[in-house]
Motif scaffolding. Sequence first.
Motif, PDB file in Angstrom:
ATOM      1  N   ILE A  53       2.407  -1.390   0.216  1.00 37.90           N
ATOM      2  CA  ILE A  53       2.009  -1.280   1.622  1.00 37.90           C
ATOM      3  C   ILE A  53       1.709  -2.685   2.129  1.00 37.90           C
ATOM      4  O   ILE A  53       1.817  -3.657   1.382  1.00 37.90           O
ATOM      5  N   ARG A  64      -0.911  -4.271   2.621  1.00 41.83           N
ATOM      6  CA  ARG A  64      -1.976  -5.010   1.925  1.00 41.83           C
ATOM      7  C   ARG A  64      -1.618  -5.404   0.493  1.00 41.83           C
ATOM      8  O   ARG A  64      -2.362  -6.145  -0.143  1.00 41.83           O
ATOM      9  N   ARG A  94     -10.219  -2.492   0.219  1.00 44.66           N
ATOM     10  CA  ARG A  94     -10.274  -2.768   1.658  1.00 44.66           C
ATOM     11  C   ARG A  94     -11.645  -2.410   2.239  1.00 44.66           C
ATOM     12  O   ARG A  94     -12.108  -3.025   3.194  1.00 44.66           O
ATOM     13  N   LYS A 146       5.968   3.163   5.380  1.00 47.66           N
ATOM     14  CA  LYS A 146       5.005   2.072   5.352  1.00 47.66           C
ATOM     15  C   LYS A 146       5.680   0.815   5.898  1.00 47.66           C
ATOM     16  O   LYS A 146       6.851   0.532   5.570  1.00 47.66           O
ATOM     17  N   ASP A 180       3.269   4.044   9.135  1.00 44.92           N
ATOM     18  CA  ASP A 180       1.925   3.515   8.861  1.00 44.92           C
ATOM     19  C   ASP A 180       2.005   2.000   8.733  1.00 44.92           C
ATOM     20  O   ASP A 180       2.606   1.475   7.796  1.00 44.92           O
ATOM     21  N   ASN A 226      -0.750   0.046   8.559  1.00 48.67           N
ATOM     22  CA  ASN A 226      -1.924  -0.451   7.818  1.00 48.67           C
ATOM     23  C   ASN A 226      -2.492  -1.744   8.411  1.00 48.67           C
ATOM     24  O   ASN A 226      -2.718  -2.735   7.707  1.00 48.67           O
ATOM     25  N   GLU A 227      -2.683  -1.756   9.733  1.00 49.03           N
ATOM     26  CA  GLU A 227      -3.384  -2.853  10.449  1.00 49.03           C
ATOM     27  C   GLU A 227      -2.573  -4.138  10.557  1.00 49.03           C
ATOM     28  O   GLU A 227      -3.114  -5.186  10.901  1.00 49.03           O
ATOM     29  N   GLN A 237      -2.419   3.353  12.689  1.00 52.59           N
ATOM     30  CA  GLN A 237      -3.172   2.094  12.598  1.00 52.59           C
ATOM     31  C   GLN A 237      -2.315   0.830  12.740  1.00 52.59           C
ATOM     32  O   GLN A 237      -2.184   0.049  11.791  1.00 52.59           O
ATOM     33  N   ASP A 288      -6.599   5.278  11.363  1.00 50.61           N
ATOM     34  CA  ASP A 288      -6.933   5.484   9.959  1.00 50.61           C
ATOM     35  C   ASP A 288      -8.070   4.527   9.572  1.00 50.61           C
ATOM     36  O   ASP A 288      -9.232   4.936   9.517  1.00 50.61           O
ATOM     37  N   GLU A 289      -7.754   3.239   9.365  1.00 51.63           N
ATOM     38  CA  GLU A 289      -8.797   2.290   8.978  1.00 51.63           C
ATOM     39  C   GLU A 289      -9.915   2.209  10.023  1.00 51.63           C
ATOM     40  O   GLU A 289     -11.041   1.817   9.696  1.00 51.63           O
TER      41      GLU A 289
END
Length: 325
Positions: A19, A21, A50, A151, A176, A178-179, A203, A225-226
């Motif tokens: 992902i 991160r 995280r 992802k 996704d 993931n920021e 996110q 999400d986050e």
Amino acid sequence: MRTLKRYTQTWPLDRPFVIARGASTSIDVIRVEIHQDGHVGTGESKPTPRYGHSVESVLEDIDEVSLAIEQGIDRQALLERLPAGPARNALDCALWSLECALEGVTPTARLGPPIGQEIVTAHTISIASPEDMAEAARKELAQGARLLKIKLNDEQVVERVHAVREAAPDVRLIIDANEAWAPEHVEQYCYALASLNVEMIEQPLPAGDDAMLADFSHPVSLCADESCHTRADVAHLKGRYEMINIKLDKSGGLTEALAMVEAAHEHGMAIMVGCMLGTSMAMRAALPVAARASIVDLDGPIWLSDDDTPALDYRNGWVRETRSP
Ligand SMILES: [Mg+2]
């Protein structure tokens, strides 16, 4: 009299999970058993760096309340004793499971879904080259996937989704990030992905830096999400997101997760249920949230080389509970 046991396990993945991160090839989980009157309640959680959690920190948090658990505190009292996070999740799920075992039922018998009900779950495509992601999508389709979660990071966003869409023209797609997206890219990505018939984006921006999502009209639903851990987060997310992703490891268990469902519905927001990877024990605990969700992403066990909890059956793109011990 209750007794509490806690232990850790490492589960290898059968392929790397990549992902924005980083990548993982195995997961560490913490399991809890609470024994009382010949019955046992079980719970599993997975720490996420995280959020500042590690196996050690989760074990310490569990040990902090172990005496209180053995002395009989209930789920509501636990909400006051530990913050939201994986330690409270494992304990809360074990208390639910024990409470129900003492009554001769299961959490799903009390809260749904019915045993055997087929629930479509997302199958995750992790980050790779567009060609490899298209190939991964074809493999998931061959296994019956009906909903793919792609992802992404902030590179080759449209190329990657385009490649998957070409490989899977008819399947439902969610994203996704993931920021990982830069604020100046968000609006253009949303419109480009809407044209590829993406139905939801999770996110896009860092938690705490997502206020600009309220500044444009979304061509695709956005999901927090986050940015969303407990019911206290829900009110200020309205206008930025149309949906929240509830994960038991963030909410600190099923008790808070069910409160989040109510809070989201009060604010007119939809529910997604997700996971941090994990065995079927952790996914099964989240099924009552799945019964109340419009998007379910509980494919964690599909990523494992092995799974020791045969209570769930994954096939044809759905998951179902197969028995009721
Ligand atoms: Mg997510």
